[in-house]
Design a protein around this motif. Structure first.
Motif, short mmCIF file in Angstrom:
data_model
loop_
_atom_site.label_atom_id
_atom_site.label_comp_id
_atom_site.label_asym_id
_atom_site.label_seq_id
_atom_site.Cartn_x
_atom_site.Cartn_y
_atom_site.Cartn_z
N ASP A 111 0.81 -1.50 0.20
CA ASP A 111 0.28 -0.02 -0.05
C ASP A 111 0.84 1.17 0.13
N ARG A 112 2.08 1.17 0.28
CA ARG A 112 3.04 2.20 0.39
C ARG A 112 3.93 2.54 -0.69
N ILE A 113 4.01 1.57 -1.76
CA ILE A 113 4.59 2.07 -2.99
C ILE A 113 3.64 2.26 -4.13
N ASP A 114 4.10 2.85 -5.28
CA ASP A 114 3.37 3.17 -6.56
C ASP A 114 4.66 2.94 -7.62
N GLY A 115 4.05 2.47 -8.58
CA GLY A 115 4.84 2.17 -9.97
C GLY A 115 4.56 1.14 -10.69
N MET A 116 5.57 0.66 -11.59
CA MET A 116 5.45 -0.52 -12.27
C MET A 116 6.16 -1.45 -11.81
N PHE A 117 5.67 -2.74 -11.54
CA PHE A 117 6.30 -3.70 -10.98
C PHE A 117 5.85 -4.96 -10.92
N ALA A 118 6.71 -5.99 -11.08
CA ALA A 118 6.30 -7.33 -10.98
C ALA A 118 7.71 -7.69 -10.11
N LEU A 119 7.25 -8.13 -8.70
CA LEU A 119 8.21 -8.54 -7.86
C LEU A 119 7.87 -10.00 -6.92
N ALA A 120 8.83 -10.42 -6.49
CA ALA A 120 8.99 -11.83 -5.73
C ALA A 120 9.82 -11.67 -4.54
N ILE A 121 9.16 -12.01 -3.38
CA ILE A 121 9.76 -11.75 -2.23
C ILE A 121 9.99 -13.41 -1.76
N TYR A 122 11.09 -13.62 -1.24
CA TYR A 122 11.48 -14.74 -0.40
C TYR A 122 11.36 -14.53 1.13
N ASP A 123 10.64 -15.27 1.51
CA ASP A 123 10.59 -15.01 2.99
C ASP A 123 10.59 -16.27 3.87
N PHE A 124 11.83 -16.61 4.11
CA PHE A 124 12.04 -17.77 4.89
C PHE A 124 11.66 -18.10 6.19
N ARG A 125 11.35 -16.70 7.04
CA ARG A 125 10.59 -16.93 8.44
C ARG A 125 9.38 -17.41 8.34
#
Length: 572
Positions: A111-125
């Protein structure tokens, strides 16, 4: 702009997968293996050209990482906020801002970011992979899921060359959809088990359970259903100009040269004008056509002359089309039939000779109401054409193929809209439905019906439908693949989140006063562009229809060429 890729199978060929997307990122490749998952990245260096900006990028403890394709605008303010929270930064990139925003706020970071993006987050937690695609669908993101295997990539070719043990199976309903829409709508692709992540969606994959656990929208566009005038025109003009100016300023942030695409239409002219205020020496790039009916160079030239800009131009010819038609499969990985892909590729090649980033006017028609089909919807509604009786008559004629040339009078709105994207399919193409084994009750309007809101005013209704379907499925797909084929980053200031929410939050009358398409936008820039550009009839960026063969419309010819010549059944 870059290429991203990842997967959970240790036996796959990650080097081959990312190498086949190196046109998206020719400035370096990196592959990193982590417990349960491997991330790969092909870099096109735009922000922070140093090694510090390279991806995949990880938190200090290595338990959270990111690969990301796109740009976040206005990230400097978010970075300052995170620094106050005692987050440390090793780079000047927006990638690290996204990573730390996720560490600070979890899933709410989006909700805090604006732009053009395709992103992947690896969260091992929590042992997850989280995929996010931008709100308008500017950047592409594909994923593959079959049994315990999961992979994602910026382009489908990345997955195909990554998953070495995958047996491709064509989706016949997707082929049928293509023959109706000229593209394959999300979330489908031409292959079973490979999907497009839809715009404004999040996908969560569990590394522990080895399956997708969440697939949901993270943003909903609020659309005004009001028709009458609600605000003073002068106030709206001032607010709109401020929003566009701020958006263009943010979109011009880069550590490499930036230019603009200038077609001669109102949208690209506005973006170019606003860009020239930030950089009076900005380079513009235009594509003309030998056939004057399609050529807009004279309008682009008038703006360039008025503000003393530098214009780079090329004329698209028949031989260019002949040379490029076989590139469709290479660029799009699946059937795609927007003929303007060819001149888009050539103007991108022209731009790449001088700059690494261009700003475009894409999205203006959908956000501000620019397509003639919106007027058609309004007229049909005014005349009471779209009702159950005439829809029933049309369906009867359709079954009997008793068309007379004026059958659009009897079409329901969806049929009429679909035919406005291109000419109706011939009887030979309809026969393919039977050959493909498409069920009789298959709804060819499923994609449009999902976003067709009858209760909205006619113009707004058409805009919202196009914003959710035609814009990401055709317009933005076309530009992304054609430009990235030459490693050029394209940015779309008119699809800034604040502009989208502002425009769709207006009443129809405020946005298109007296039914004038793009009326508010035209009023805002009529002095700067001149009425000859601001109020001229919409032309569109299309090549001459006979370039693909005499006797056929461009769309009909390309539909057949792409399907029958390039996508032979034995290749599927």
């Amino acid at each position: 702009m870059c290429g991203i890729l990842g997967g959970n199978n240790t036996g796959w060929d990650y080097g081959a997968g990312i190498a086949h997307m190196q046109h998206r990122g020719p400035d370096g490749i990196r592959i990193v293996e982590r417990p349960g998952f491997t991330l790969a990245f092909a870099r096109l260096a735009i922000m922070d050209l140093s090694e510090n900006g390279m991806q995949p990028m990880f938190s200090e403890d290595g338990r959270v990482g990111i690969v990301y394709n796109g740009e976040i605008y206005g990230y400097q303010g978010l970075k300052a906020e995170l620094e106050k929270m005692r987050f440390r930064f090793r780079s000047e990139s927006d990638t690290e801002v996204i990573l730390n925003a996720y560490l600070a706020w979890g899933d709410r970071f989006i909700d805090r970011i604006d732009g053009m993006f395709a992103l992947a987050i690896y969260d091992f937690r929590d042992e997850t992979i989280k995929l996010y695609r931008d709100r308008a669908g500017i950047k592409p993101l594909y994923y593959y899921c079959l049994e315990s295997d999961f992979a994602f990539a910026s382009e489908m070719k990345g997955i195909i060359h990554l998953c070495t043990d995958m047996k491709l199976q064509k989706d016949d309903t997707a082929i049928y959809d293509y023959l109706n829409y000229s593209y394959i709508p999300e979330p489908k692709t031409v292959y079973k088990n490979i999907f497009k992540l839809e715009p404004a969606h999040r996908l969560v994959y569990s590394l522990r359970k080895k399956k997708i656990s969440v697939r949901e929208a993270y943003w909903k566009l609020r659309v005004s259903g009001a028709e009458g005038k609600r605000k003073k025109a002068d106030e709206l003009v001032e607010e709109l100009r401020n929003l566009i100016r701020m958006s263009v300023r943010r979109h011009m942030t880069a550590d490499v040269p930036v230019g603009t695409f200038l077609s001669g239409g109102i949208d690209s002219s506005i973006v170019t004008y606003e860009s020239s205020l930030q950089n009076p020496k900005i380079e513009t790039f235009s594509m003309g056509f030998a056939d004057r009916r399609y050529d807009e160079l004279r309008y682009a030239q008038s703006l360039v002359d008025k503000y003393g800009l530098t214009m780079n131009q090329r004329v698209f010819q028949r031989k260019d089309c002949t040379m490029l038609v076989g590139k469709i499969r290479e660029w799009y990985d699946e059937p795609f039939a927007d003929v303007s892909a060819f001149p888009t590729y050539l103007v991108s090649s022209l731009a790449k000779e001088k700059v690494d980033v261009v700003l475009t006017g894409d999205g203006g028609d959908e956000v501000f109401g620019g397509y003639p089909r919106y007027t058609m919807l309004q007229e049909r509604e005014k005349n009471g054409i779209d009702n159950l009786l005439v829809s029933g008559i049309f369906q009867h004629l359709n079954r009997r193929r008793a068309f007379t040339g004026w059958e659009t009078v009897f079409m329901d709105d969806l049929s009429c809209l679909l035919s406005s994207y291109g000419e109706p399919l011939s009887s030979g193409d309809r026969a393919l439905r039977k050959k493909l084994g498409i069920p009789k009750d298959y709804d060819r309007f499923w994609h449009m019906r999902k976003y067709y809101v009858k209760d909205l005013p006619a113009i707004t209704r058409g805009q919202y439908l196009d914003f959710k379907t035609y814009l990401p499925g055709s317009v933005l797909t076309k530009v992304d693949r054609a430009s990235m084929a030459v490693s050029l980053e394209t940015r779309v200031p008119l699809l800034d989140r604040e502009i989208i929410e502002f425009a769709f939050g207006l009443s129809q009358e405020d946005r298109c006063p007296c039914g004038l398409l793009k009326g508010l936008l035209k009023k805002a820039y009529q002095e700067e562009l001149g009425r000859g550009i601001a109020y001229r009839k919409k032309q569109g960026f299309n090549m001459p229809t006979d370039y693909l063969g005499a006797g056929d419309t461009a769309r009909e010819k390309l539909l057949r060429t792409v399907w029958r010549d390039i996508w032979r059944e034995e290749d599927m």
